[in-house]
Each structure stands twice: as C-alpha cells, then as structure tokens.
Scaffold this active site. Structure first.
Site, PDB file in Angstrom:
ATOM      1  N   GLU A   6      -2.892  43.963 -21.331  1.00 43.98           N
ATOM      2  CA  GLU A   6      -2.573  42.622 -21.866  1.00 43.98           C
ATOM      3  C   GLU A   6      -1.570  41.842 -21.339  1.00 43.98           C
ATOM      4  O   GLU A   6      -1.316  40.717 -21.251  1.00 43.98           O
ATOM      5  CB  GLU A   6      -2.401  43.288 -23.446  1.00 43.98           C
ATOM      6  N   HIS A  65      -8.066  34.161 -20.848  1.00 39.51           N
ATOM      7  CA  HIS A  65      -7.673  35.239 -21.119  1.00 39.51           C
ATOM      8  C   HIS A  65      -8.783  36.263 -20.923  1.00 39.51           C
ATOM      9  O   HIS A  65      -8.736  37.381 -20.328  1.00 39.51           O
ATOM     10  CB  HIS A  65      -6.852  35.297 -22.279  1.00 39.51           C
ATOM     11  N   GLU A  66      -9.545  36.090 -21.768  1.00 37.44           N
ATOM     12  CA  GLU A  66     -10.702  37.069 -21.917  1.00 37.44           C
ATOM     13  C   GLU A  66     -11.596  36.823 -20.832  1.00 37.44           C
ATOM     14  O   GLU A  66     -11.912  38.476 -20.249  1.00 37.44           O
ATOM     15  CB  GLU A  66     -11.500  36.748 -23.509  1.00 37.44           C
TER      16      GLU A  66
HETATM   17  N1  BES Z   1      -7.986  42.690 -26.402  1.00 39.43           N
HETATM   18  C1  BES Z   1      -7.565  41.783 -26.945  1.00 39.43           C
HETATM   19  C2  BES Z   1      -8.389  41.699 -28.275  1.00 39.43           C
HETATM   20  C3  BES Z   1      -7.927  42.762 -29.417  1.00 39.43           C
HETATM   21  C4  BES Z   1      -6.883  43.179 -29.865  1.00 39.43           C
HETATM   22  C5  BES Z   1      -9.145  43.643 -29.766  1.00 39.43           C
HETATM   23  C6  BES Z   1      -6.353  44.000 -30.571  1.00 39.43           C
HETATM   24  C7  BES Z   1      -8.674  44.698 -30.705  1.00 39.43           C
HETATM   25  C8  BES Z   1      -7.443  44.777 -31.389  1.00 39.43           C
HETATM   26  C9  BES Z   1      -7.973  40.394 -26.517  1.00 39.43           C
HETATM   27  O1  BES Z   1      -8.028  40.460 -25.005  1.00 39.43           O
HETATM   28  C10 BES Z   1      -6.498  39.583 -26.804  1.00 39.43           C
HETATM   29  O2  BES Z   1      -5.495  39.967 -26.269  1.00 39.43           O
HETATM   30  N2  BES Z   1      -6.733  38.508 -27.693  1.00 39.43           N
HETATM   31  C11 BES Z   1      -5.674  37.871 -28.125  1.00 39.43           C
HETATM   32  C12 BES Z   1      -5.744  36.509 -27.642  1.00 39.43           C
HETATM   33  C13 BES Z   1      -5.153  36.187 -26.387  1.00 39.43           C
HETATM   34  C14 BES Z   1      -5.300  34.789 -25.776  1.00 39.43           C
HETATM   35  C15 BES Z   1      -3.627  36.667 -26.431  1.00 39.43           C
HETATM   36  C16 BES Z   1      -6.043  37.660 -29.662  1.00 39.43           C
HETATM   37  O3  BES Z   1      -7.099  38.270 -30.215  1.00 39.43           O
HETATM   38  O4  BES Z   1      -4.742  37.444 -30.485  1.00 39.43           O
HETATM   39 ZN    ZN Z   2      -6.226  40.597 -24.114  1.00 41.21          ZN
END
Ligand code: BES
Ligand code: ZN
Length: 889
Positions: A334, A311-312
């Site tokens: 997202e 994902h990242e």
């Molecule tokens: N960009 C997000 C992380 C994020 C979310 C940072 C909200 C700040 C505020 C990252 O790409 C993400 O979506 N992470 C998910 C995990 C993913 C596998 C769905 C998470 O952190 O839950």
């Molecule tokens: Zn994300």
C-alpha cells in the site's frame, strides 16, 4: 499464529504478532471453484490440491466463517463428521497424507451479507448484482481455505447462474469457455495463470453494461480493457477508461511494468466499504472513484478517479505479482503503491501542487493518528483486527518512506532496484526487508537504518537552530530530533532524516553551499542526513545571515520546528523557487498567526506578514499558477491547528482560524476580490484542461473570501453561478457559499434545485448530504437529524454513511464537539446501529473520536464517557471493539 479461546473463536483481546510469524504448514498447489450463484443462497464447491510443507504433516486448519457445510471429501471419499472438526472459525483435519485433494461444498447467503465482506449483493434484490470483496479476510466467508497472503495458488473458476437474471459472469484470469447447462442456466470458466493469494480472488455476476477498448502493452500483448457499470451509469465510464490507459502507459515507462492477462475488467458498485480493490484481472471500484462526467463530478473528483484507477492498476505488480508475506507487511504494497499513484498524478498534472495536496493530506489524516491513542508503526508489531490497519499511517506515511528511500538512492538506482525487486520476488510473497535490500543493492548503500522508520510510531520533531558568524563567514545549522512516546512504545530512537535545504540571500538569490571540509560548493540545494539525535552542519563563505529553506519538497515526514522571523518567511513565500516550500512558508506564517489569534492578539507580525505577502502575490496580474495561488490563500486545516494548542477547545480553534481568514479577506479587499471573481467568471467556459481547472480552483477560493467581506455581493454572484453552472465544480462551489452565508430561503431553494436535478444520482446525492452535514453553527445537529431521517438516508450504504456521519464527525468539528456532548451522543447511537450491519464501516467512523484526550477538560470528560458507553455495548463487533478499546487505553 492466531490465538483462540476455548471454543476456537478468535477473541478480540488476543493479538496476532509479527514475531510469531510461521510459514504455512500446507501449500495449495491449485484450487478449482464452482459457484452456483443466486442472491438468497449460493453453493460453493472447492477442490484444493494440498501439499504438506513438511514430510510429517501437521493437522490442517482451514479458515472459514459463516459457512454452512454441505459435504467434505478427501481424495474422492466422503468424510464422516468423525474425520474433521468444525470450530467457530476453522475446520481442522488431522492425519492427512502429505499430498491429498480436499473437496468441500458449502452454502452462503449473499443477500444477508450487510458487512460487504465475501460474496454480497449490490443494489436491490430485483435489479442488483453479486460481487465479492476478499481483502483482507473475506475469502473465508466464501469457502474453507488457507486465507493468508503467503499461500499463493492457481485459480480455476466456474460460475453458473440463471442467464436472464445474471447475464454477465466475470472472474479474474483469462476467460476459457462458456455455455449452457442442462437445466438452462449458463456457465463461464476462468483460469488465472498467475498464482495469487485468496485476498485477490473476485467474481461479479449480474446485469451490467460494458465499455470496451483494445490496448497493446509495450511488450506486445493484446489486452481488452472492459469497464462495467449498471446501464444508467455506463456513459460515465469514459473518463476512467482514458485514465486507465494513461496509467498503463505510465507504468510501462516509469517502472517497466506491463499488464499480464488478456482481459482487464473494472466494475463499479455503489455498495463498497473502501475506495477500490485491486483483485487480479477484475478490479472492483466504489462508483465514487470510477464514474465521472462534468455534470456530476468536480475537478477534484476527476483527479481522484484518475489517481485511484492508477493505484489499483499499479497493484498488479506492487501487490499482486509480488504480494505480502503477512498483513504486517501491508505497507509493502500500500505505501509503495500510494507512492506510485502520487508520482503518476504528479506527472499527469503539476509536481508542486500534487506535493502540496499530499502533504496536506498527511498532516490532516496521519499526523493526528500518529499523535493519538491509535498511533502505530508503518509496520505494526501486532493487531487484533487487520481491517483496522488500513490506516493513514500504513498508506500515507508508508508512501513517504518509499519517497525518502527513492530520494536516497536516486532515480536510476531506484529503477534498477524496483526491477530487481519485481524480478526476484515475482509470484511470491515478500517483506519490507526484501524491498529495502533490492533498492540498497542497486545503489550500493545500506538502507537498513531506514527499517527503524517502519518500526517506530510517532512523528519525529525536527528542530533547527541556526546562526551566522560574520567574522568567520560561517553559517551554523544545528539539527536535533525528538519523538514523543506513543502508546505501547515509550522509548524512541533517532531515525535517519534527510533534510533537503537551500539558503537564500536577502535579495531572493540562492547561495552556493559548501560545507566545512569540502573543497568546492556543491550546488545551491542539497540534502543533509541527520542520523543521530543531533548534529551540527557548518556552511562556509556566507557573507550575511541567510534565510534557510529547510525540508524542501517535504523531504521527510517530520514536524519541523524552526522559529523564523515573519519577514524571513514572507520572503520565502514571495521568492522560494520550490513551489512546495513557498506554500510551506505561508502555512508556517499562518500557523504563527493562528497561535497569536488563539491567544487573543488582535494583530500580530506573522498575520501582517502573511496577509501582506499574499496581498502582493494576489495583486500580481501575471502570477503564473492559479491553482498554487488558491492553495496559498488557504490557512492550514482545523485538524492541523488543533495540534498547536493543547488542550484545545474546538470553538476557540475554529474562531481563531476564522479570524485569520477574515483578516486575509480584508487585506485582499472586497473590490479586488470582486474584480478577480468577475474576471475568472468571464473566463469560465467549462473546459477541463489544467489551466481551466486551476482557474476554477482559484475562483472558488476567491468567492469564499469575498463572501467574508461583502456577503450580499458574493451571495448574488453565487446564486447566479449556481443557476448557470455548466459543471459540478462550479455548481458545488456556489452551493457551499449559499449554505454558509445565505438566508433560509436561499439555502432551501438551492438544496431543492440541486436535489431536483440530481435526486436520481446516488453519488451526487452523497454530496447533497455532505454539504449540509459540514455546515457549522447552532442548528448543525438539527440539520443532521433531518438528514438521518431523510427517505434517501440508509445505514446500509457506506457512501451515504460517510457522506452524513463521516462528514459531520470529521469536517464539522464545532458541531461534533458541541460543548454539551450531544454530537458525541448522536455518533455513538449511530455507531451502535451501524455496527450490527457493517462493522468495518463502523470501526472506520469511530476513529473520528481520535484526539479526544487532547480536548479541554469538559469535552474530554464527555467524549470519554460516551466512548465508555460504546465500549460497554453488548455484542460489539471485533472491528469496533478494537478501535474503542485502543482509543481508551
Ligand atoms: N487494497 C485496497 C483496498 C482494500 C483496503 C480492501 C482494505 C480491503 C480492505 C486498495 O488498493 C486501496 O488501497 N484502496 C484505497 C484507495 C487508494 C487510492 C488509496 C481505498 O480503498 O481507500
Ligand atoms: Zn491499495
């Protein structure tokens, strides 16, 4: 734009609206940052090359929060306080030339930053390291800036720190130099050639070890992959490193996307609000999604690491190279990236199983959100606090929308469309319309009707009614859709709903499908699109009443209402070739059986059909897929069943679900369960290939069912399994059974042994806390109080908070919803304390109250009064206030 009250502070009740979007009045051509890093106090120098977007410049308003201003310079000249205005969350400069250089110097305090947004300390003052988290609006806690995603800038960063305390210095971009300063500290510089928004900035500084591996991209770039962790954990990074390489290859092959810097860093931290973050060139991961080894990580844990790594990494294109114009477009990155990581995981493992897991997650997390007071469209129209919109709707439903679009245009056009989207918007900020336009053009179809999915909240209900006309040999399928009003959105419109379907004959054959008006049948599986409120579809040449298999593969995120007789569902459960719909038939039967059990029926045709069909499948020695069988043997999650009865009493829902499981276990029979367990136990060798994981999955389910019909035998097996387990999957599966069915002696012995073995491993200790917090029963709240009082519990670590309070409120429904309201009182008290430290985590946890209005009257009143008490708390953060207010609205 941001509305402000008299003293300039954004007020919680004021909303930011999509319809108010204005492009930035100023651009930042480049930014140079210099950090003099220290734990207690860090100085940040920023040099911004500013350009007015219009010939007559408007005042410049920079975002900033909690910054101690040391100095400001405009075009080299120090600004007197008369030349600017500092407000609570902004710095305003008037009468600027259309192009100028602004230099600022500020002081910040990483060690005091318990909210974990901006620059903060992970771990202890003595041994911990410094890192940043900027999405969504953390950068404004670091320096004055246009902290919005449509301001893309080239970054050049210098880090300076004491070499002994901070031997490793990292920032996104390419490393362009390092050395020693006159005062003995060391420095390192990084240039990022790719313009990026501030939310993708990151730095890391401290004592970290590195696991490194060269990688050559498909287009020939030599890249160094560096995984960073503290010394005790670096040995647990090997799996993630392999997963990263698989993800990079997959994105090259599936989307033609190559990595674009010389270095790719990934850093593990135990102190993180979210799962992981895609900062350009410097991903930062919650250790939970990076560290993995067989002794500490379950099979599901390994798959989660692989998925999050993917994902990242995939964000490097869907999010970073092409970013979002504003935070309303969050699902553009997202939802799309979740779809990409789901496809990646499906390709690495099993398509059908991944689909089952993802739909189960959608139903468990997103459907309740869409049916409650926090319901919002995938692209919300307004928000008070953006951090509260990283939701299952934006992520999971957003991924379903991309999946529908991909299916609508077909794989070739989808690839051409994504190529065009990435090429067209590279280095800039895009909107949902931009993506739909690129996909639509590639396929020469108008996708604009699908925009309605982005704007409308609530889960559509799709009703299907069918009848067979023997005289005309016709089969008539009538589809209709309806979406209930959601808060702030009373009127709903019909959405385009693709319904993939097949028709089965009684002998399990799929029938050729010819719609009225067509010359020939077009295969035995096809997609109908319902665009209006209702429509009728007529199939020709159908000799006998067929069994419809609708919404195959879950072709649209809707609730399908189709009353099929139990025997028909059982036939699909036994014969449907679509693995997903086979599971779905079982879930449908179990739901029907649940309704009957909840209404007090001791026996019911649906229950008999469900247990009968599963009994037959369980007895098939050659059933090909052990993991699918394990999924088939599980009834829907509590949160799904809760939606079937309104209002609901959590005790009654739980009791009815237990009766289903009990009936299933009885139908399979203690001796068959014991035999299957014994065979799987004998086959267990601690291997990690897919069949081995699938067998462990089935073994766990068999052990749980066995314990329902022969607890003494199953407990003896669980004790042995717990003692001998080669890995965490086996150890944890046994521990869960011991905690639910064992006596006090067994439970305490197992927990003590587990802690003695894993007490120094924070991620495993999270599990130790979570497995206790999820145990139902009269003693649950006492257990919870003991966990909160444990020396290893702290409100300062989000993982620990989620393990204890998150598990309690979300997984232990009967305890949280205790009839006397004690569960609500406990959570509210903890939220009040947590909010002072970490508002983002508190706001996420408070969403466990979602659905309170659908509870039976007594609990409903109790939940409401506790929510009102929480709302009345003085000094509540904007994050938590927003959730509580919307929950009560
Ligand atoms: N960009 C997000 C992380 C994020 C979310 C940072 C909200 C700040 C505020 C990252 O790409 C993400 O979506 N992470 C998910 C995990 C993913 C596998 C769905 C998470 O952190 O839950
Ligand atoms: Zn994300």
């Amino acid at each position: 734009m941001l509305q402000r009250d008299a003293d300039g502070a954004p007020t919680p009740d004021l909303k930011i609206r999509l319809s108010d979007y204005q492009p930035p009045a100023w651009r930042i051509a480049s930014v140079e940052l210099v950090f003099d890093l220290d734990i207690a106090s860090t100085e940040v120098y920023a040099r911004l090359e500013l350009e007015s977007a219009s010939a007559t410049p408007t005042p410049l308003r920079l975002d900033g929060e909690g910054l101690e201003l040391i100095e400001l310079r405009l075009d080299g000249k120090r600004l007197s306080p008369l030349g600017y205005r500092v407000e609570a969350h902004a710095l305003e400069l008037s009468d600027l030339p259309a192009s100028c250089v602004l230099e600022s110097r500020v002081r910040i305090h990483p060690q005091d930053n318990t909210a974990l947004e901006g620059l903060y300390l992970s771990g202890s003052a003595e041994r911990g390291f410094l890192l940043t988290q900027c999405e969504a609006q953390g950068f404004r806690h670091i320096t004055w800036f246009l902290d919005r995603p449509d301001v893309l800038t080239r970054y050049s960063v210098e880090l300076r720190a004491e070499a002994a305390r901070f031997p490793v210095l990292l920032a996104g971009g390419n490393a362009v130099g390092s050395g020693t300063l006159a005062d003995g500290r060391h420095w390192a510089r990084f240039d990022d050639p790719h313009p990026k928004p501030s939310y993708l900035f990151a730095l890391v500084a401290g004592r970290l070890e590195c696991l490194s591996q060269p990688y050559t991209t498909a287009d020939g770039r030599a890249v160094t992959l560096n995984l960073w962790a503290e010394a005790d954990a670096i040995g647990q990074c090997h799996y993630a490193l392999g997963a990263l390489q698989r993800a990079m290859r997959w994105d090259e092959r599936s989307y033609g996307r190559n990595y674009d810097l010389d270095m790719f860093h990934v850093v593990a931290t135990h102190d993180f609000n979210m799962g992981a973050m895609e900062n350009k060139g410097l991903n930062i991961f919650n250790a939970k999604y990076l560290l993995a080894d067989a002794d500490t990580t379950t099979d599901e844990g390994f798959r989660a690491v692989e998925g999050v790594i993917g994902h990242e990494y995939f964000h490097n294109w869907s999010g970073n190279r092409v970013t979002c114009r504003d935070w309303f477009q969050l699902s553009l990155k997202e939802g799309f990236t979740v779809f990409r990581d789901q496809s990646f995981s499906a390709d690495m493992h099993s398509q059908a199983l991944k689909r089952i897991e993802d739909v189960a997650t959608l139903r468990r997390m997103q459907f309740p959100e869409d049916a409650g007071p926090l319901a919002h469209p995938v692209r919300p129209a307004e928000y008070a606090e953006i951090n509260n919109f990283y939701t299952a709707t934006v992520y999971e439903k957003g991924a379903e929308l991309i999946r529908m679009l991909a299916a609508r245009v077909g794989p070739e056009a989808f690839r051409r469309g994504t190529d065009a989207y990435f090429a067209r918007h590279d280095g800039s900020a895009a909107t949902v319309e931009d993506l739909l336009a690129a996909l639509g053009e590639a396929a020469a179809v108008d996708l604009t009707p699908y925009l309605a999915w982005y704007a409308q909240a609530g889960t559509p209900r799709l009703s299907a009614r069918c009848h067979h006309e023997p005289a005309t040999r016709r089969y008539v399928l009538r589809l209709a859709q309806h979406t209930a009003p959601t808060s702030g959105q009373a009127d709903k419109h019909p959405l385009p709903i693709p319904v993939k379907l097949a028709l089965f004959a009684r002998d399990g054959r799929m029938l050729p499908l010819r719609l009225a008006g067509e010359a020939d049948a077009a295969g035995s599986e096809r997609v109908l699109e319902l665009t209006d409120a209702a429509a009728e579809f007529v199939f020709e040449d159908i000799d006998e009443a067929p069994i419809p298999s609708l919404l195959r593969g879950f072709s649209a995120p809707v609730i399908l209402e189709c009353a099929l007789p139990p025997d028909d569902l059982a036939l699909l459960l036994l014969h449907d070739a679509d693995g997903f719909n086979r599971w779905e038939a079982g879930q449908h039967l179990a739901s029907d059986a649940f309704r009957a059990a909840h209404a007090g029926a001791a026996q019911h045709a649906a229950l008999a059909a469900w247990t009968g069909a599963l009994g037959a499948l369980f007895a098939q020695a050659d059933f090909p897929d052990a993991a699918l069988l394990a999924e088939l043997l599980a009834p829907p999650a509590i949160s799904e069943l809760e939606a079937l009865v309104e209002p609901h009493d959590p005790d009654a829902v739980d009791a009815a679900r237990r009766r289903l499981e009990q009936a299933l276990a009885q139908a399979l029979g203690a001796s068959a369960l014991a035999a299957r367990y014994t065979a799987l136990h004998a086959a267990e060798q601690g291997a990690h290939d897919a069949p081995a994981q699938a067998r462990r999955h089935l073994k766990r389910r068999v052990l749980e069912l066995w314990a329902l019909v022969d607890a003494p035998a199953a407990l003896a097996a669980a004790e042995a399994q717990f003692a001998q387990a080669a890995g965490m999957s086996e150890r944890l599966a046994a521990l869960r059974v011991l905690l639910r069915h064992g006596d006090a002696g067994m439970r305490h012995a197992a927990l003590a042994a587990f802690r003695a073995r894993h007490g120094q491993q924070p991620l495993v200790m999270d599990t130790w806390f979570a497995v206790q917090a999820e145990v139902p029963g009269a003693a649950a709240l006492d257990t919870l109080r003991a966990l909160l009082g444990d020396t290893a519990f702290t409100l300062r670590n989000p993982n620990r908070v989620r393990a204890v309070l998150g598990t309690f409120a979300r997984q232990n429904r009967t305890a949280f919803h205790r009839a006397d309201g004690a569960g609500y009182a406990l959570l509210v008290a903890q939220l009040q304390a947590l909010d002072k430290l970490n508002p983002q985590t508190a706001a996420a946890l408070a969403q466990a109250f979602n659905g309170w209005a659908r509870l039976e009257p007594k609990r409903r009143a109790l939940a409401e009064s506790h929510l009102r008490a929480l709302a009345a708390t003085l000094g509540l953060s904007r994050n938590l206030a927003d959730i509580v207010q919307r929950s009560l609205a």
